[in-house]
Design a protein around this motif. Structure first.
Motif, mmCIF file in Angstrom:
data_model
loop_
_atom_site.group_PDB
_atom_site.id
_atom_site.type_symbol
_atom_site.label_atom_id
_atom_site.label_comp_id
_atom_site.label_asym_id
_atom_site.label_seq_id
_atom_site.Cartn_x
_atom_site.Cartn_y
_atom_site.Cartn_z
ATOM 1 N N GLU A 1 -2.228 -26.641 27.566
ATOM 2 C CA GLU A 1 -3.657 -26.972 27.444
ATOM 3 C C GLU A 1 -4.226 -26.506 26.110
ATOM 4 O O GLU A 1 -5.143 -27.129 25.569
ATOM 5 C CB GLU A 1 -4.464 -26.327 28.573
ATOM 6 C CG GLU A 1 -4.216 -26.921 29.944
ATOM 7 C CD GLU A 1 -3.201 -26.108 30.725
ATOM 8 O OE1 GLU A 1 -3.343 -26.004 31.954
ATOM 9 O OE2 GLU A 1 -2.261 -25.557 30.104
ATOM 10 N N GLN B 1 -0.545 -24.869 37.808
ATOM 11 C CA GLN B 1 -1.892 -25.369 37.571
ATOM 12 C C GLN B 1 -2.620 -25.603 38.887
ATOM 13 O O GLN B 1 -3.786 -25.221 39.049
ATOM 14 C CB GLN B 1 -1.836 -26.680 36.780
ATOM 15 C CG GLN B 1 -1.521 -26.527 35.305
ATOM 16 C CD GLN B 1 -1.524 -27.883 34.615
ATOM 17 O OE1 GLN B 1 -0.842 -28.817 35.039
ATOM 18 N NE2 GLN B 1 -2.290 -28.000 33.548
ATOM 19 N N ALA C 1 2.392 -21.931 32.204
ATOM 20 C CA ALA C 1 1.130 -22.392 32.785
ATOM 21 C C ALA C 1 0.130 -21.255 32.924
ATOM 22 O O ALA C 1 -1.087 -21.456 32.782
ATOM 23 C CB ALA C 1 1.392 -23.036 34.145
ATOM 24 N N ARG D 1 -1.534 -21.142 29.785
ATOM 25 C CA ARG D 1 -2.146 -22.426 29.415
ATOM 26 C C ARG D 1 -1.634 -22.907 28.053
ATOM 27 O O ARG D 1 -2.394 -23.397 27.223
ATOM 28 C CB ARG D 1 -3.664 -22.302 29.435
ATOM 29 C CG ARG D 1 -4.231 -21.815 30.752
ATOM 30 C CD ARG D 1 -5.721 -21.956 30.805
ATOM 31 N NE ARG D 1 -6.100 -23.370 30.862
ATOM 32 C CZ ARG D 1 -7.359 -23.803 30.780
ATOM 33 N NH1 ARG D 1 -8.355 -22.940 30.629
ATOM 34 N NH2 ARG D 1 -7.622 -25.095 30.848
ATOM 35 N N TYR E 1 5.174 -26.180 35.811
ATOM 36 C CA TYR E 1 3.882 -26.029 35.145
ATOM 37 C C TYR E 1 2.764 -26.612 36.011
ATOM 38 O O TYR E 1 1.720 -25.992 36.218
ATOM 39 C CB TYR E 1 3.926 -26.744 33.792
ATOM 40 C CG TYR E 1 2.852 -26.321 32.812
ATOM 41 C CD1 TYR E 1 3.131 -25.404 31.811
ATOM 42 C CD2 TYR E 1 1.561 -26.842 32.884
ATOM 43 C CE1 TYR E 1 2.154 -25.016 30.901
ATOM 44 C CE2 TYR E 1 0.584 -26.461 31.984
ATOM 45 C CZ TYR E 1 0.887 -25.542 30.992
ATOM 46 O OH TYR E 1 -0.089 -25.156 30.109
#
Length: 445
Positions: free
Chosen positions: A254, A92, A248, A251, A88
């Motif tokens: 996030e 990023q 990732a 997201r 991940y």
């Protein structure tokens, strides 16, 4: 280092504080507690081992309860969590560079340089302190998988995830599946060798000479890094890494609120499969299930089953942490008291809310400095516990060692929180970023 890795033009430096999401950092912080606990067994170098060659079989009922819990919850479950977060984080970094205008080729070259330095750090760590280092291992995996998959399209990535699942089932699980299909549970003893040298000896903690132990550790580190990592690619070890790439791109960590159904299913099913898959080995270890000794060995059928289902548990742990972060960041203020966000806005907080904020911030601070904290574990563990040091590992049990390991983790939590409040990175992160980014690395956090 090759010329292209040394001169790859960068459009920006490392991630800044405001760009970091809570879920990946909190997951890394919790992961380090699980790692330090799972690494306790080989420090009990004077204990009597059973067929598995790993956990002791002596001790009190409390010790057996700790062993049962570690086999079920931690062993072969933490490293898939690490692999997912590693993949991940790689994605990023790659996406930040390309979004800033770097070419895909240059972004991959940056990751290649990072992977090479991780291999150097990992082998140094293995030689000096801890033979079971995983930094170099994942450095090799990231070197290969980053080159092969980061620039792949979405459809190709999904295909390769499917291939990795097939590899895992056909290669890793085949010995166990064949026995289950025959329905002959006594045949579990056909897989494994209980007479093999116990695995904990490869870490050198039982050797009284530091130099001899260093040779053992380095041999183990070289094997894990340059033999174990490539073999894991053949045996389906790419799966969790590629799932990290896939997540990732979306997201998911996030923005967990946009993926709640997926995260809930993953947490529930993944943890259930992982714990149930380890249950036979845990029951056999404490004597509640009668299976052949060979089946309990490091290459035995029960270990293969734990390894296979550990991937599901590791991903389930990530999903559970993401769900917690979603709840934590969206919880409404308490009537009459206000939540943490409201408390901060008015310049104060309730005691419980404030303690919760500090705890989450401190654990996430460990995640931001995960490499420094991981190496700090060994810096404390090895000299105190190994026979070549103070030799305290001879006098501890599974339960007291778990308490000791938790205390070591808490030391890193306090240290990381102090660095967070001071606005400083971890020392190893600072060095690594300088090596990878050059002058740009000093601008990120």
């Amino acid at each position: 280092m090759t010329a292209d890795t040394e001169r790859a033009p960068l459009r920006r430096g490392a991630a800044r504080s405001e760009e970091r999401a809570l879920a990946p950092d909190l997951a890394r912080g919790i992961m380090l507690l699980l790692i330090v606990l799972s690494n306790t067994a080989f420090h009990l170098w004077a204990a009597r081992r059973g067929p598995s060659g790993w956990h002791p079989v002596d001790g009190s009922r409390v010790d057996h309860a700790v062993q049962f819990t570690m086999i079920t919850v931690l062993d072969l479950r933490v490293y898939p969590l690490f692999a997912f977060l590693f993949g991940y984080g790689m994605t990023q970094l790659y996406l930040r560079q390309t979004a800033a205008g770097a070419s895909e080729r240059d972004a991959v070259a940056l990751l290649r340089r990072r992977s090479l330095w991780l291999i150097v750090i990992g082998l140094t760590h293995a030689a000096l302190l801890m033979g079971g280092d995983i930094v170099g291992y994942y450095g090799v995996l990231s070197l290969v998988l980053g080159w092969l998959f980061l620039r792949r399209g979405e459809r190709a990535l999904r295909w390769w995830i499917g291939i990795a699942v097939a590899q895992l089932l056909l290669i890793t699980a085949e010995p166990v599946v064949s026995v289950m299909l025959r329905g002959d549970w006594a045949a579990l003893g056909e897989v494994g060798d209980a007479g093999a040298e116990p695995g904990f000896t490869a870490y050198g903690a039982q050797q009284e000479s530091w130099l001899a132990a260093a040779g053992t550790r380095l041999s183990t580190g070289l094997f894990i890094t340059f033999v174990g990592a490539p073999l894991s690619l053949i045996g389906g070890g790419t799966l969790v890494f590629l799932l990290g790439f896939w997540a990732a791109r979306r997201r998911i960590l996030e923005r967990p609120g946009r993926h709640l159904p997926l995260l809930r299913r993953t947490a529930l099913i993944g943890i259930a499969v992982g714990w149930l898959g380890a249950l036979p080995a845990a029951l056999a270890h404490v004597g509640a299930l009668d299976v052949p000794d060979d089946a309990q060995s490091e290459e035995g059928a029960l270990t293969v089953l734990r390894d296979l289902t550990g991937n599901a548990a590791g991903i389930g742990y990530v999903a559970a942490i993401a769900l917690f972060v979603h709840w934590w960041t969206t919880r409404p203020p308490r009537p009459g008291r206000g939540g943490a966000a409201a408390a901060v806005a008015r310049g104060g907080s309730s005691g419980a809310a404030r303690r919760g904020e500090v705890a989450v911030t401190a654990i996430a601070a460990v995640g931001k400095r995960s490499l420094s904290c991981y190496l700090a574990h060994s810096l404390i563990f090895a000299p105190l516990l190994a026979a070549w040091g103070l030799g305290l590992g001879e006098h501890l049990t599974s339960a007291t060692m778990a308490l000791f390991a938790t205390g070591v983790w808490l030391i890193t939590v306090f240290g990381a929180y102090a660095l967070e409040r001071a606005g400083r990175r971890g020392p190893v992160e600072a060095v690594l970023r300088r090596l990878v980014y050059g002058g740009r690395g000093r601008r990120g956090n």
